[in-house]
Design an enzyme around this catalytic site. Structure first.
Site, PDB file in Angstrom:
ATOM      1  N   ASP A 120     -16.593 -16.951   7.309  1.00 33.47           N
ATOM      2  CA  ASP A 120     -17.217 -16.083   6.310  1.00 33.47           C
ATOM      3  C   ASP A 120     -18.715 -16.368   6.216  1.00 33.47           C
ATOM      4  OD1 ASP A 120     -17.244 -14.107   4.388  1.00 33.47           O
ATOM      5  OD2 ASP A 120     -16.688 -15.424   2.734  1.00 33.47           O
ATOM      6  N   CYS A 139       3.606  -2.548   4.448  1.00 33.44           N
ATOM      7  CA  CYS A 139       3.389  -2.181   3.039  1.00 33.44           C
ATOM      8  C   CYS A 139       4.326  -1.050   2.611  1.00 33.44           C
ATOM      9  CB  CYS A 139       1.938  -1.739   2.824  1.00 33.44           C
ATOM     10  SG  CYS A 139       0.766  -3.114   2.715  1.00 33.44           S
ATOM     11  N   CYS A 199       4.937   1.074  -1.052  1.00 30.93           N
ATOM     12  CA  CYS A 199       4.487   0.289  -2.202  1.00 30.93           C
ATOM     13  C   CYS A 199       3.037   0.616  -2.555  1.00 30.93           C
ATOM     14  CB  CYS A 199       4.621  -1.202  -1.909  1.00 30.93           C
ATOM     15  SG  CYS A 199       4.062  -2.270  -3.258  1.00 30.93           S
ATOM     16  N   CYS A 232      -4.808  -2.496 -10.212  1.00 25.12           N
ATOM     17  CA  CYS A 232      -6.223  -2.878 -10.174  1.00 25.12           C
ATOM     18  C   CYS A 232      -6.901  -2.520 -11.493  1.00 25.12           C
ATOM     19  CB  CYS A 232      -6.927  -2.187  -9.015  1.00 25.12           C
ATOM     20  SG  CYS A 232      -8.688  -2.613  -8.896  1.00 25.12           S
ATOM     21  N   CYS A 266      -4.569  -7.940  -7.378  1.00 23.19           N
ATOM     22  CA  CYS A 266      -3.885  -7.215  -6.303  1.00 23.19           C
ATOM     23  C   CYS A 266      -2.987  -8.135  -5.489  1.00 23.19           C
ATOM     24  CB  CYS A 266      -4.892  -6.502  -5.409  1.00 23.19           C
ATOM     25  SG  CYS A 266      -6.081  -7.568  -4.580  1.00 23.19           S
ATOM     26  N   CYS A 270       1.446  -8.333  -5.447  1.00 25.16           N
ATOM     27  CA  CYS A 270       1.982  -7.992  -4.123  1.00 25.16           C
ATOM     28  C   CYS A 270       3.349  -8.633  -3.899  1.00 25.16           C
ATOM     29  CB  CYS A 270       1.014  -8.457  -3.036  1.00 25.16           C
ATOM     30  SG  CYS A 270       1.605  -8.121  -1.352  1.00 25.16           S
TER      31      CYS A 270
END
Length: 355
Positions: free
Chosen positions: A142, A196, A199, A206, A252, A256
């Site tokens: 990063d 996913c 879903c 959010c 989020c 999950c």
């Protein structure tokens, strides 16, 4: 690269993955460098100005999506995953629900992950060279224009979910990623199936509606951006929704379904420091700049800066239950030298009926 022509690349690839596991990486994959589709999505995202004030996302042209232009000679990217969910940590949802406490994204509770992963990736590079001789490589965590999630997806470490985080079906999404760009022509791994399905939990939950569509995030609405990357005033339209989130946001990921498989880390570097997994907002707001500097040393929290930290905590205090302690600590900062802090303190006091 001076690797012998007789090198068995498949065997070397397997050895590299084993070496990585011995260094503490939880999963390793190898990706090719074709990111044409991701490049198109990135350029659309930038054209829509969804990067907000993160100008660095556009500063390097297409080097972010073309690894061989960022590091000439690169033909593969070795991608690693390291789990960070602390094994001994206050319950995240309980902290979010207690508006007297400050919620810090779980990745930032311990030692700065950049340093942890970078050090181990360099060790991995050294061990590879012990086996094959000098190679061309660069280590990134990063820390450069790299499409890390796309590379990790292509390396088979998981799929990019609708919230745009990487998900592993056996480990959820609570992990860091790091990359080793290399000129070794290792066999590339294959992406895994995207799971996913129908879903939409992350979109529905959010707090600020930052996930504007499946697989699309508008950073300008994202609490992580607002509390970390944004250096100016937090737009008033988002302040109430921020709640008690003072550095980042995990909502989020918390919602999950795949994170029921999340692996708790045994890495002591990622253990919470200074009780920051469930710290009292009044106490955090009372930290002097020297105390803040001391208690965030070697931490990702440094990225917000001291004024940004006070700005964030002031917003959380504005959303906290009204009490004499909350009002008193806000008044103590009402004449702070930073106009940014004063503005958010005034807003917070107004939420408690004090103008």
């Amino acid at each position: 690269m001076t690797v012998p022509a007789t090198t068995d690349w498949q065997t070397l690839s397997e050895e590299i993955k084993q070496l990585g596991r011995t260094l503490g990486f939880d999963k390793i994959g190898i990706a090719g460098i074709d990111l044409a589709e991701d490049e198109a999505r990135l350029e659309r995202w930038l054209a829509l100005k969804r990067n907000g004030e993160m100008q660095y996302m556009a500063q390097h042209g297409r080097k972010r999506s073309r690894p061989a232009e960022l590091v000439p000679g690169t033909v593969r990217v070795i991608t690693v995953r390291m789990d960070y969910w602390p094994s001994d940590c206050a319950d995240a949802q309980a902290t979010l629900d207690d508006k007297r406490q400050g919620y810090i994204s779980r990745y930032a509770l311990g030692r700065d992950y950049h340093k942890v992963l970078r050090r181990r990736l360099r060790k991995l590079a050294g061990k590879i060279e012990d086996r094959v001789g000098p190679t061309g490589y660069r280590v990134f965590v990063d820390s450069a224009p790299v499409l890390e999630k796309a590379l990790a997806r292509n390396a088979g470490l998981g799929w990019i979910g609708k919230h745009t985080n990487l998900i592993d079906r056996t480990a959820g999404s609570w992990f860091f990623l790091g990359e080793l760009f290399t000129d070794l022509p290792l066999p590339a791994d294959r992406p895994v199936q995207e799971l996913c399905g129908s879903c939409t939990a992350c979109l529905d939950l959010c707090p600020t509606g930052a996930i504007v569509a499946p697989y699309e995030v508008d950073a300008r609405r994202c609490i992580s951006y607002l509390t970390i990357e944004l250096k100016g005033s937090i737009p008033e339209e988002f302040r109430a929704a921020i709640g008690n989130r003072i550095f980042g946001c995990d909502d989020c990921q918390l919602v999950c379904p795949w994170n029921k498989y999340a692996q708790r880390t045994t890495q002591r570097d990622f253990a919470p420091r200074h009780g920051l997994d469930s710290a009292d907002l009044i106490e955090l707001f009372g930290w002097t700049e020297n105390e803040w500097a001391s208690r965030t040393e070697g931490s990702a929290l440094r990225r917000a800066g001291y004024a940004g930290w006070l700005r964030n905590v002031a917003v959380a205090l504005g959303n906290a239950p009204t009490s004499s302690g909350v009002v008193k600590c806000l008044r103590n900062r009402a004449n702070h030298e930073s106009a940014l802090v004063r503005e958010h303190v005034a807003w917070a006091l107004a939420q408690h009926g004090i103008h």
